[in-house]
Scaffold this active site. Structure first.
Site, PDB file in Angstrom:
ATOM      1  N   GLY A 143      -3.923 -12.846   6.909  1.00 19.15           N
ATOM      2  CA  GLY A 143      -4.858 -12.056   7.714  1.00 19.15           C
ATOM      3  C   GLY A 143      -4.179 -11.514   8.969  1.00 19.15           C
ATOM      4  O   GLY A 143      -2.971 -11.657   9.165  1.00 19.15           O
ATOM      5  N   HIS A 169      -6.078 -22.604 -11.515  1.00 21.41           N
ATOM      6  CA  HIS A 169      -6.553 -23.990 -11.516  1.00 21.41           C
ATOM      7  C   HIS A 169      -6.344 -24.682 -12.871  1.00 21.41           C
ATOM      8  O   HIS A 169      -6.556 -25.883 -12.993  1.00 21.41           O
ATOM      9  CB  HIS A 169      -8.029 -24.032 -11.115  1.00 21.41           C
ATOM     10  CG  HIS A 169      -8.401 -25.267 -10.343  1.00 21.41           C
ATOM     11  ND1 HIS A 169      -7.574 -26.364 -10.225  1.00 21.41           N
ATOM     12  CD2 HIS A 169      -9.511 -25.571  -9.630  1.00 21.41           C
ATOM     13  CE1 HIS A 169      -8.154 -27.288  -9.501  1.00 21.41           C
ATOM     14  NE2 HIS A 169      -9.335 -26.837  -9.116  1.00 21.41           N
ATOM     15  N   ASP A 208      -3.305 -28.061  -9.114  1.00 24.42           N
ATOM     16  CA  ASP A 208      -4.472 -28.701  -8.506  1.00 24.42           C
ATOM     17  C   ASP A 208      -4.488 -28.432  -6.994  1.00 24.42           C
ATOM     18  O   ASP A 208      -3.489 -27.998  -6.408  1.00 24.42           O
ATOM     19  CB  ASP A 208      -4.497 -30.209  -8.800  1.00 24.42           C
ATOM     20  CG  ASP A 208      -3.247 -30.895  -8.297  1.00 24.42           C
ATOM     21  OD1 ASP A 208      -2.968 -30.800  -7.081  1.00 24.42           O
ATOM     22  OD2 ASP A 208      -2.530 -31.507  -9.109  1.00 24.42           O
ATOM     23  N   ASP A 238       0.856  -1.177   0.000  1.00 27.39           N
ATOM     24  CA  ASP A 238       0.000   0.000   0.000  1.00 27.39           C
ATOM     25  C   ASP A 238       0.900   1.238   0.000  1.00 27.39           C
ATOM     26  O   ASP A 238       1.703   1.399   0.911  1.00 27.39           O
ATOM     27  CB  ASP A 238      -0.824  -0.067   1.290  1.00 27.39           C
ATOM     28  CG  ASP A 238      -1.845   1.012   1.382  1.00 27.39           C
ATOM     29  OD1 ASP A 238      -2.374   1.390   0.331  1.00 27.39           O
ATOM     30  OD2 ASP A 238      -2.115   1.469   2.510  1.00 27.39           O
TER      31      ASP A 238
HETATM   32  N1  CAO Z   1      -1.058  -9.319  11.996  1.00 29.84           N
HETATM   33  C1  CAO Z   1      -0.680  -8.648  13.090  1.00 29.84           C
HETATM   34  N2  CAO Z   1       0.325  -7.730  13.101  1.00 29.84           N
HETATM   35  C2  CAO Z   1       0.955  -7.476  11.934  1.00 29.84           C
HETATM   36  C3  CAO Z   1       0.608  -8.137  10.751  1.00 29.84           C
HETATM   37  C4  CAO Z   1      -0.448  -9.107  10.800  1.00 29.84           C
HETATM   38  N3  CAO Z   1      -0.816  -9.767   9.728  1.00 29.84           N
HETATM   39  N4  CAO Z   1       1.394  -7.681   9.768  1.00 29.84           N
HETATM   40  C5  CAO Z   1       2.208  -6.781  10.307  1.00 29.84           C
HETATM   41  N5  CAO Z   1       1.955  -6.646  11.609  1.00 29.84           N
HETATM   42  C6  CAO Z   1       2.635  -5.757  12.558  1.00 29.84           C
HETATM   43  C7  CAO Z   1       4.134  -5.792  12.369  1.00 29.84           C
HETATM   44  O1  CAO Z   1       4.743  -6.870  13.031  1.00 29.84           O
HETATM   45  C8  CAO Z   1       4.527  -4.447  12.940  1.00 29.84           C
HETATM   46  O2  CAO Z   1       4.456  -4.501  14.358  1.00 29.84           O
HETATM   47  P1  CAO Z   1       5.665  -4.030  15.314  1.00 29.84           P
HETATM   48  O3  CAO Z   1       5.584  -2.558  15.336  1.00 29.84           O
HETATM   49  O4  CAO Z   1       5.376  -4.695  16.599  1.00 29.84           O
HETATM   50  O5  CAO Z   1       6.947  -4.514  14.692  1.00 29.84           O
HETATM   51  C9  CAO Z   1       3.415  -3.544  12.477  1.00 29.84           C
HETATM   52  O6  CAO Z   1       2.293  -4.410  12.263  1.00 29.84           O
HETATM   53  C10 CAO Z   1       3.769  -2.769  11.220  1.00 29.84           C
HETATM   54  O7  CAO Z   1       4.290  -3.654  10.274  1.00 29.84           O
HETATM   55  P2  CAO Z   1       4.939  -3.228   8.870  1.00 29.84           P
HETATM   56  O8  CAO Z   1       4.236  -2.114   8.221  1.00 29.84           O
HETATM   57  O9  CAO Z   1       6.406  -3.079   9.046  1.00 29.84           O
HETATM   58  O10 CAO Z   1       4.460  -4.510   8.085  1.00 29.84           O
HETATM   59  P3  CAO Z   1       5.066  -5.736   7.355  1.00 29.84           P
HETATM   60  O11 CAO Z   1       6.547  -5.794   7.267  1.00 29.84           O
HETATM   61  O12 CAO Z   1       4.380  -6.904   7.918  1.00 29.84           O
HETATM   62  O13 CAO Z   1       4.453  -5.432   5.915  1.00 29.84           O
HETATM   63  C11 CAO Z   1       3.994  -4.206   3.915  1.00 29.84           C
HETATM   64  C12 CAO Z   1       5.017  -4.560   4.990  1.00 29.84           C
HETATM   65  C13 CAO Z   1       4.693  -3.370   2.912  1.00 29.84           C
HETATM   66  C14 CAO Z   1       3.442  -5.441   3.268  1.00 29.84           C
HETATM   67  C15 CAO Z   1       2.816  -3.442   4.552  1.00 29.84           C
HETATM   68  O14 CAO Z   1       3.273  -2.285   5.180  1.00 29.84           O
HETATM   69  C16 CAO Z   1       1.706  -3.112   3.562  1.00 29.84           C
HETATM   70  O15 CAO Z   1       1.801  -2.214   2.762  1.00 29.84           O
HETATM   71  N6  CAO Z   1       0.591  -3.848   3.654  1.00 29.84           N
HETATM   72  C17 CAO Z   1      -0.563  -3.609   2.830  1.00 29.84           C
HETATM   73  C18 CAO Z   1      -0.785  -4.753   1.917  1.00 29.84           C
HETATM   74  C19 CAO Z   1      -1.794  -4.411   0.881  1.00 29.84           C
HETATM   75  O16 CAO Z   1      -1.953  -3.289   0.452  1.00 29.84           O
HETATM   76  N7  CAO Z   1      -2.515  -5.408   0.472  1.00 29.84           N
HETATM   77  C20 CAO Z   1      -3.554  -5.240  -0.481  1.00 29.84           C
HETATM   78  C21 CAO Z   1      -3.235  -5.969  -1.704  1.00 29.84           C
HETATM   79  S1  CAO Z   1      -4.600  -6.309  -2.710  1.00 29.84           S
HETATM   80  O17 CAO Z   1      -5.267  -4.897  -3.005  1.00 29.84           O
END
Ligand code: CAO
Length: 261
Positions: free
Chosen positions: A205, A233, A237, A130
């Site tokens: 999640g 798919h 599989d 994001d």
């Molecule tokens: N459950 C609980 N806590 C979580 C978590 C989860 N699934 N994922 C991350 N966290 C926590 C991390 O551990 C961190 O905690 P601390 O401060 O204790 O270390 C905090 O949340 C912030 O994490 P982060 O931003 O550094 O996250 P990350 O390294 O796990 O992920 C990134 C990086 C780039 C994937 C994320 O910031 C992001 O952009 N996510 C959005 C994904 C997205 O847009 N998906 C949609 C796709 S389809 O439209």
């Protein structure tokens, strides 16, 4: 009153209602037009193509108590010594790579014209990210050769680039399989959309504390993270995806194995 007069009255009334509607539509104060550009335009194109793929979906729960303890033990020292922020994602990415070693078929591009799969030796893991400009999917290259610390450093690097929207072409191309950590925002299950020509994507999640039973039937507080795989798919599989996911789950539930095996 003549019949013609009534018809003419009704037609005029209809015309004036239509004109009112038109005028209302033309009132610029009531809406804003956003023209898609950049990453959003790319998302339009790529998702339109992806949605024609027959998606197979598979979900599972992963118990991450050991992973949380492991990460929390080393997080502060890594920040202090190396200035690296260690989240759960580097462990998940490494577990994914370990599972790909056993099931390499998921690490592939599909060529629809020749109906063939190009299976890659390198695990270039695309991460849905994001950013202020929308969804971007850079990838971390050669994960199979990288330690968890190296993957964290790389993840920190692309996060910084994401904030500035300054990815290189290399960062954005060559991904072989995708992960989306939607759990950072919330939610438990989501069905991700395959990024063609890749053939598999996993969505993670939010970690939740939930009541579960252990092997002896005792009620325990578990830390549950869900994962949902979407796979093409036509070429994968369900059994292959389930077995692959089981290996990944094993490594996430036993993170010390990531360091020795
Ligand atoms: N459950 C609980 N806590 C979580 C978590 C989860 N699934 N994922 C991350 N966290 C926590 C991390 O551990 C961190 O905690 P601390 O401060 O204790 O270390 C905090 O949340 C912030 O994490 P982060 O931003 O550094 O996250 P990350 O390294 O796990 O992920 C990134 C990086 C780039 C994937 C994320 O910031 C992001 O952009 N996510 C959005 C994904 C997205 O847009 N998906 C949609 C796709 S389809 O439209």
């Amino acid at each position: 009153v003549l019949k013609e007069d009534i018809i003419s009255y009704l037609e005029n009334k209809k015309l004036s209602v239509n004109n009112d509607k038109k005028n209302k539509q033309l009132n610029n104060d009531e809406f804003e037009i956003i023209t898609l550009k950049g990453y959003e335009k790319h998302m339009w194109k790529s998702m339109t193509k992806s949605i024609s793929i027959p998606h197979f979906s598979y979900s599972d729960e992963i118990e991450v108590t050991k992973l949380i303890e492991f990460r929390n033990n080393v997080k502060d020292i890594l920040k202090k010594e190396e200035n690296i922020s260690l989240s759960f994602l580097p462990f998940i990415i490494k577990a994914l790579s370990k599972a790909l070693e056993k099931y390499p078929r998921l690490n592939a591009w599909l060529d629809e014209d020749s109906q063939s799969l190009k299976i890659f030796k390198n695990h270039n893991v695309s991460i849905a990210m994001d950013t202020p400009n929308g969804l971007v999917v850079p990838n971390i290259k050669n994960v199979q050769n990288q330690s968890i610390v190296e993957i964290s450093r790389e993840l920190n690097r692309i996060q910084l680039l994401g904030e500035k929207s300054s990815f290189s072409i290399d960062d954005l191309s060559g991904g072989t399989i995708s992960l989306s950590n939607i759990g950072i925002i919330g939610g438990t299950y989501t069905k991700p959309v395959i990024a063609s020509p890749q053939i598999a994507i996993g969505a993670i999640g939010k970690i939740q504390k939930l009541p579960r039973f252990d092997d002896q039937g005792n009620l325990i507080t578990a830390n549950i993270l869900t994962i949902t795989w979407s796979a093409d798919h036509r070429v994968l599989d369900g059994v292959t995806v389930a077995k692959f996911s089981n290996v990944m789950r094993h490594y996430m539930e036993n993170p010390s194995h990531l360091l020795i095996l």
